[in-house]
Scaffold this motif. Structure first.
Motif, mmCIF file in Angstrom:
data_model
loop_
_atom_site.group_PDB
_atom_site.id
_atom_site.type_symbol
_atom_site.label_atom_id
_atom_site.label_comp_id
_atom_site.label_asym_id
_atom_site.label_seq_id
_atom_site.Cartn_x
_atom_site.Cartn_y
_atom_site.Cartn_z
ATOM 1 N N HIS A 96 0.870 -1.162 0.029
ATOM 2 C CA HIS A 96 -0.087 -0.012 0.074
ATOM 3 C C HIS A 96 0.838 1.387 -0.004
ATOM 4 O O HIS A 96 1.881 1.421 0.713
ATOM 5 C CB HIS A 96 -0.956 0.007 1.159
ATOM 6 N N LYS A 114 -0.666 -11.115 19.259
ATOM 7 C CA LYS A 114 -1.779 -11.619 18.835
ATOM 8 C C LYS A 114 -1.256 -13.283 18.415
ATOM 9 O O LYS A 114 -2.048 -13.955 18.660
ATOM 10 C CB LYS A 114 -1.987 -11.055 17.197
ATOM 11 N N ASP A 166 -1.986 -9.374 3.676
ATOM 12 C CA ASP A 166 -2.499 -8.248 4.177
ATOM 13 C C ASP A 166 -3.151 -7.272 3.165
ATOM 14 O O ASP A 166 -3.463 -7.813 2.026
ATOM 15 C CB ASP A 166 -1.587 -7.648 5.166
ATOM 16 N N GLY A 168 -3.691 -5.359 0.184
ATOM 17 C CA GLY A 168 -3.010 -5.451 -1.214
ATOM 18 C C GLY A 168 -2.224 -6.540 -1.601
ATOM 19 O O GLY A 168 -1.722 -6.811 -2.676
ATOM 20 N N ARG A 205 -8.593 -20.713 4.870
ATOM 21 C CA ARG A 205 -7.827 -19.580 5.241
ATOM 22 C C ARG A 205 -8.403 -18.285 4.614
ATOM 23 O O ARG A 205 -8.341 -17.378 5.348
ATOM 24 C CB ARG A 205 -6.362 -19.884 4.819
ATOM 25 N N SER A 238 -14.218 -3.561 2.088
ATOM 26 C CA SER A 238 -14.776 -4.494 1.137
ATOM 27 C C SER A 238 -13.963 -5.587 0.589
ATOM 28 O O SER A 238 -13.813 -6.171 -0.493
ATOM 29 C CB SER A 238 -15.487 -3.792 0.041
ATOM 30 N N GLY A 239 -12.998 -5.701 1.285
ATOM 31 C CA GLY A 239 -11.558 -6.624 1.031
ATOM 32 C C GLY A 239 -11.935 -7.946 1.603
ATOM 33 O O GLY A 239 -12.936 -8.299 1.920
ATOM 34 N N ASN A 240 -10.884 -8.575 1.869
ATOM 35 C CA ASN A 240 -10.989 -10.014 2.320
ATOM 36 C C ASN A 240 -11.503 -10.186 3.553
ATOM 37 O O ASN A 240 -12.597 -11.086 3.839
ATOM 38 C CB ASN A 240 -9.208 -10.738 2.253
ATOM 39 N N VAL A 241 -11.157 -9.342 4.522
ATOM 40 C CA VAL A 241 -11.772 -9.448 5.939
ATOM 41 C C VAL A 241 -13.202 -8.843 5.790
ATOM 42 O O VAL A 241 -14.077 -9.687 6.398
ATOM 43 C CB VAL A 241 -10.924 -8.494 6.873
ATOM 44 N N SER A 260 -17.362 -0.614 2.318
ATOM 45 C CA SER A 260 -16.691 0.623 2.184
ATOM 46 C C SER A 260 -15.508 0.286 1.368
ATOM 47 O O SER A 260 -15.268 -0.758 1.350
ATOM 48 C CB SER A 260 -16.786 1.518 3.228
ATOM 49 N N ARG A 290 -14.633 -0.421 -7.920
ATOM 50 C CA ARG A 290 -15.036 0.487 -6.791
ATOM 51 C C ARG A 290 -16.222 0.109 -6.138
ATOM 52 O O ARG A 290 -17.229 -0.252 -6.964
ATOM 53 C CB ARG A 290 -15.005 1.631 -7.036
ATOM 54 N N SER A 321 -13.186 -3.158 9.508
ATOM 55 C CA SER A 321 -12.379 -4.115 8.643
ATOM 56 C C SER A 321 -11.584 -3.617 7.572
ATOM 57 O O SER A 321 -11.391 -4.151 6.571
ATOM 58 C CB SER A 321 -13.301 -5.185 8.235
ATOM 59 N N THR A 323 -8.842 -0.491 8.000
ATOM 60 C CA THR A 323 -7.481 -0.017 7.854
ATOM 61 C C THR A 323 -7.227 0.734 9.502
ATOM 62 O O THR A 323 -8.370 0.782 10.187
ATOM 63 C CB THR A 323 -6.958 1.019 6.973
ATOM 64 N N ALA A 347 -9.972 -5.223 11.304
ATOM 65 C CA ALA A 347 -8.571 -4.406 11.029
ATOM 66 C C ALA A 347 -7.512 -4.480 12.344
ATOM 67 O O ALA A 347 -8.045 -4.728 13.402
ATOM 68 C CB ALA A 347 -8.837 -3.225 10.490
ATOM 69 N N GLY A 376 -6.993 -15.039 11.327
ATOM 70 C CA GLY A 376 -6.425 -15.175 10.162
ATOM 71 C C GLY A 376 -5.122 -15.827 10.529
ATOM 72 O O GLY A 376 -4.671 -16.932 9.733
HETATM 73 P P1 NDP Z 1 -7.811 -6.008 1.411
HETATM 74 O O1 NDP Z 1 -6.693 -5.271 0.684
HETATM 75 O O2 NDP Z 1 -8.349 -7.100 1.090
HETATM 76 O O3 NDP Z 1 -8.970 -4.913 1.743
HETATM 77 C C1 NDP Z 1 -8.590 -3.555 2.233
HETATM 78 C C2 NDP Z 1 -9.874 -3.021 2.228
HETATM 79 O O4 NDP Z 1 -9.601 -1.662 3.149
HETATM 80 C C3 NDP Z 1 -10.335 -2.337 0.924
HETATM 81 O O5 NDP Z 1 -11.697 -2.275 0.740
HETATM 82 C C4 NDP Z 1 -9.598 -1.016 0.958
HETATM 83 O O6 NDP Z 1 -10.105 0.005 -0.095
HETATM 84 C C5 NDP Z 1 -9.998 -0.592 2.378
HETATM 85 N N1 NDP Z 1 -8.939 0.284 2.604
HETATM 86 C C6 NDP Z 1 -7.471 0.108 2.690
HETATM 87 N N2 NDP Z 1 -6.828 1.195 3.240
HETATM 88 C C7 NDP Z 1 -7.937 1.986 3.415
HETATM 89 C C8 NDP Z 1 -7.743 3.548 3.751
HETATM 90 N N3 NDP Z 1 -6.707 4.279 4.152
HETATM 91 N N4 NDP Z 1 -9.098 4.042 4.048
HETATM 92 C C9 NDP Z 1 -10.131 3.537 3.942
HETATM 93 N N5 NDP Z 1 -10.290 2.217 3.295
HETATM 94 C C10 NDP Z 1 -9.189 1.718 3.173
HETATM 95 O O7 NDP Z 1 -7.153 -6.296 2.849
HETATM 96 P P2 NDP Z 1 -7.600 -7.070 3.843
HETATM 97 O O8 NDP Z 1 -9.193 -7.201 4.043
HETATM 98 O O9 NDP Z 1 -6.739 -8.303 3.960
HETATM 99 O O10 NDP Z 1 -7.256 -6.360 5.326
HETATM 100 C C11 NDP Z 1 -8.116 -5.240 6.022
HETATM 101 C C12 NDP Z 1 -7.642 -5.097 7.416
HETATM 102 O O11 NDP Z 1 -7.812 -6.233 7.988
HETATM 103 C C13 NDP Z 1 -6.089 -4.407 7.591
HETATM 104 O O12 NDP Z 1 -6.242 -3.662 8.700
HETATM 105 C C14 NDP Z 1 -5.307 -5.879 7.912
HETATM 106 O O13 NDP Z 1 -4.151 -5.596 8.465
HETATM 107 C C15 NDP Z 1 -6.196 -6.551 8.811
HETATM 108 N N6 NDP Z 1 -6.082 -8.014 8.997
HETATM 109 C C16 NDP Z 1 -6.040 -8.682 7.611
HETATM 110 C C17 NDP Z 1 -5.909 -10.092 7.976
HETATM 111 C C18 NDP Z 1 -6.110 -11.231 6.688
HETATM 112 O O14 NDP Z 1 -6.001 -12.410 6.950
HETATM 113 N N7 NDP Z 1 -6.221 -10.459 5.599
HETATM 114 C C19 NDP Z 1 -5.622 -10.607 9.110
HETATM 115 C C20 NDP Z 1 -5.598 -9.798 10.390
HETATM 116 C C21 NDP Z 1 -5.847 -8.401 10.223
HETATM 117 P P3 NDP Z 1 -9.457 -0.027 -1.462
HETATM 118 O O15 NDP Z 1 -9.848 -0.981 -2.282
HETATM 119 O O16 NDP Z 1 -10.011 1.281 -1.930
HETATM 120 O O17 NDP Z 1 -8.101 0.228 -0.832
#
Ligand code: NDP
Length: 447
Positions: A96, A114, A166, A168, A205, A238-241, A260, A290, A321, A323, A347, A376
């Motif tokens: 990122h 953790k 994590d 990205g 996973r 709206s990512g993985n978590v 979001s 988006r 979930s 950042t 997050a 995770g």
């Molecule tokens: P993803 O990259 O799959 O999704 C991240 C999501 O958060 C996207 O929707 C992204 O939007 C949004 N986002 C990222 N940065 C920002 C920002 N600065 N402001 C607003 N929205 C933002 O990541 P994950 O779902 O894997 O991770 C999400 C959180 O969970 C992180 O904090 C990560 O550290 C934590 N986490 C993840 C684990 C995992 O197994 N994946 C394990 C434990 C914790 P956009 O597409 O616009 O960037």
């Protein structure tokens, strides 16, 4: 605050004034540990707090690659091997533009506690790059990942340091990274977790962090003889978590009304059901689109540009979930005003210290990330076990192990909070329970 704790925090503030996220995380953990330091002097005698706040090794390197126009691009790569007292380094890689040493130190530091809380033998680490996969072609992402691993491979290994995904870094990136590791290390050893099912990955996973934070919230609600049925729920990201949180909450009878991304939030008062979630998964994971497009597809939903979900509608449960620092003090007040009784952090460190104070003052069931999102990394630990044994467990087996681990983490945090005189305070409980195991191992292992 205990005098030993305040001395250590002063030292960190003087030495690393520019690492604000790391200082925030260190303060949160060490303040909880005041209770332990006052009771048990052995930690001060062995100078454990000074030692545990300093990474064992900090690797920083350049990543040079060529984009689709043939132009040379340069990024910065990192791996922070924070603490290996209880097992090999373990922790994700974040790609990122905001990534810097301070952010990765905060994440690596949190990861120590953790990983300890999961009950599995894993040390704490984190890594990543200021590379932004958004808008890059698959070929560009592949070239970047190969260059990143060309340096990283010499510092990691299945028994020494096992990175994961994590922000990205999802399945696509893990594939390119694992492929390059195999080439360079001349090894078939699985070095990353979050792998594809055909090449060493574990069932559940991808789901684990979102499912885990939902299981943790379920445990917190149970302490008040409550559950998800009939509850309105806010999820950010709206990512993985976020995706698997929405799935599990819906399965347990809750109605998720938001998702979001970094541009804005959608509110769907009818709830994001399985069909709508499939749309989000395809939009985000395949088309890399988006979240605003959701409101074009489902006309009853609203898209609010530039807003986070907090306080937009009434809801009883919230799952940040996305950042770090995405809920500030005002957001927390808005959540409480709108009837929020439970916050479970998918997050890492999504709530600012002011927000945490608001939750605790209002008796909100508040599950901090290092406990609530530990599912995770716990399931990554289960992936490592399956890789070592050269076998694969069925979906139900992994899910039930994950569920049990989340129940155990909740119990450990609740009991430690109680033992140190702050019942119901999962911040203190998680920090204390995670810390003691690592600190005692550090003492046993000598200097
Ligand atoms: P993803 O990259 O799959 O999704 C991240 C999501 O958060 C996207 O929707 C992204 O939007 C949004 N986002 C990222 N940065 C920002 C920002 N600065 N402001 C607003 N929205 C933002 O990541 P994950 O779902 O894997 O991770 C999400 C959180 O969970 C992180 O904090 C990560 O550290 C934590 N986490 C993840 C684990 C995992 O197994 N994946 C394990 C434990 C914790 P956009 O597409 O616009 O960037």
């Amino acid at each position: 605050m205990n005098s030993y704790v305040s001395r250590v925090l002063d030292g960190l503030n003087k030495t690393y004034p520019w690492e604000k996220e790391f200082l925030q995380a260190a303060k949160e953990v060490l303040e909880s540990l005041s209770l332990v330091m006052a009771r048990e002097k052995k930690y001060e005698k062995h100078r454990i707090l000074e030692r545990i706040t300093e990474p064992e090794r900090l690797i920083s390197f350049k990543v040079v690659w060529v984009d689709d126009k043939g132009e040379v691009q340069i990024n910065r790569g990192y791996r922070i091997q924070f603490n290996s007292a209880i097992g090999p380094y373990k922790g994700g890689l974040r790609f990122h533009p905001s990534v810097n040493q301070g952010i990765l130190k905060f994440l690596g530091f949190e990861q120590i506690f953790k990983n300890s809380l999961t009950g599995l033998p894993m040390g704490g680490a984190k890594g990543g790059s200021n590379f932004d996969p958004k808008g890059k072609s698959d070929n560009e992402v592949q070239r970047f990942c190969q260059s990143f691993m060309t340096e990283l491979f010499r510092h990691i290994g299945p028994d020494t340091d096992v990175p994961a995904g994590d922000i990205g870094v999802g399945g696509r990136e893990i594939g390119f990274l694992e492929g390059q590791y195999k080439r360079l290390a001349i090894s078939n050893g699985c070095v990353l977790t979050g792998k594809g099912l055909n090449w060493g990955g574990s069932l559940i996973r991808p789901e684990a962090t979102g499912y885990g934070s939902t299981y943790f919230a379920e445990e917190m609600l149970k302490t008040r003889k409550d559950g998800f049925k009939g509850k309105t729920v806010l999820v950010s990201g709206s990512g993985n978590v976020a995706q698997y949180t929405i799935e599990k909450v819906t399965q347990l009878g809750g109605k998720v009304v938001s998702a979001s991304d970094s541009n804005g939030t959608i509110i769907d008062k009818d709830g994001i059901d399985a069909e709508k979630l499939n749309y989000i998964m395809e939009l985000k994971n395949v088309h890399r689109g988006r979240i605003s497009e959701y409101a074009k597809k489902f006309k009853k939903a609203d898209y609010i540009e530039g807003k986070k979900p907090w306080g937009l509608v009434k809801a009883e449960v919230a799952f940040p979930s996305a950042t770090q620092n995405e809920i500030n003090g005002d957001d927390a007040k808005a959540l409480v005003k709108n009837g929020c009784i439970c916050v479970s952090e998918g997050a890492n460190m999504p709530s600012t210290p002011e927000a945490v104070d608001v939750f605790l003052a209002n008796k909100v069931l508040y599950g901090p990330g290092k406990a609530a999102n530990a599912g995770g990394v716990a399931t990554s630990g289960l992936e490592m076990s399956q890789n070592s044994m050269r076998l694969r467990w069925e979906k139900d087996e992994v899910d039930s192990r994950l569920h049990q681990i989340m129940i155990n983490i909740h119990k450990a945090a609740a009991e430690a909070a109680e033992e140190y005189g702050t019942p119901g305070n999962y911040v203190n409980g998680a920090n204390i329970a995670g810390f003691k195991k690592v600190a005692d191992a550090m003492i046993d292992l000598g200097l």
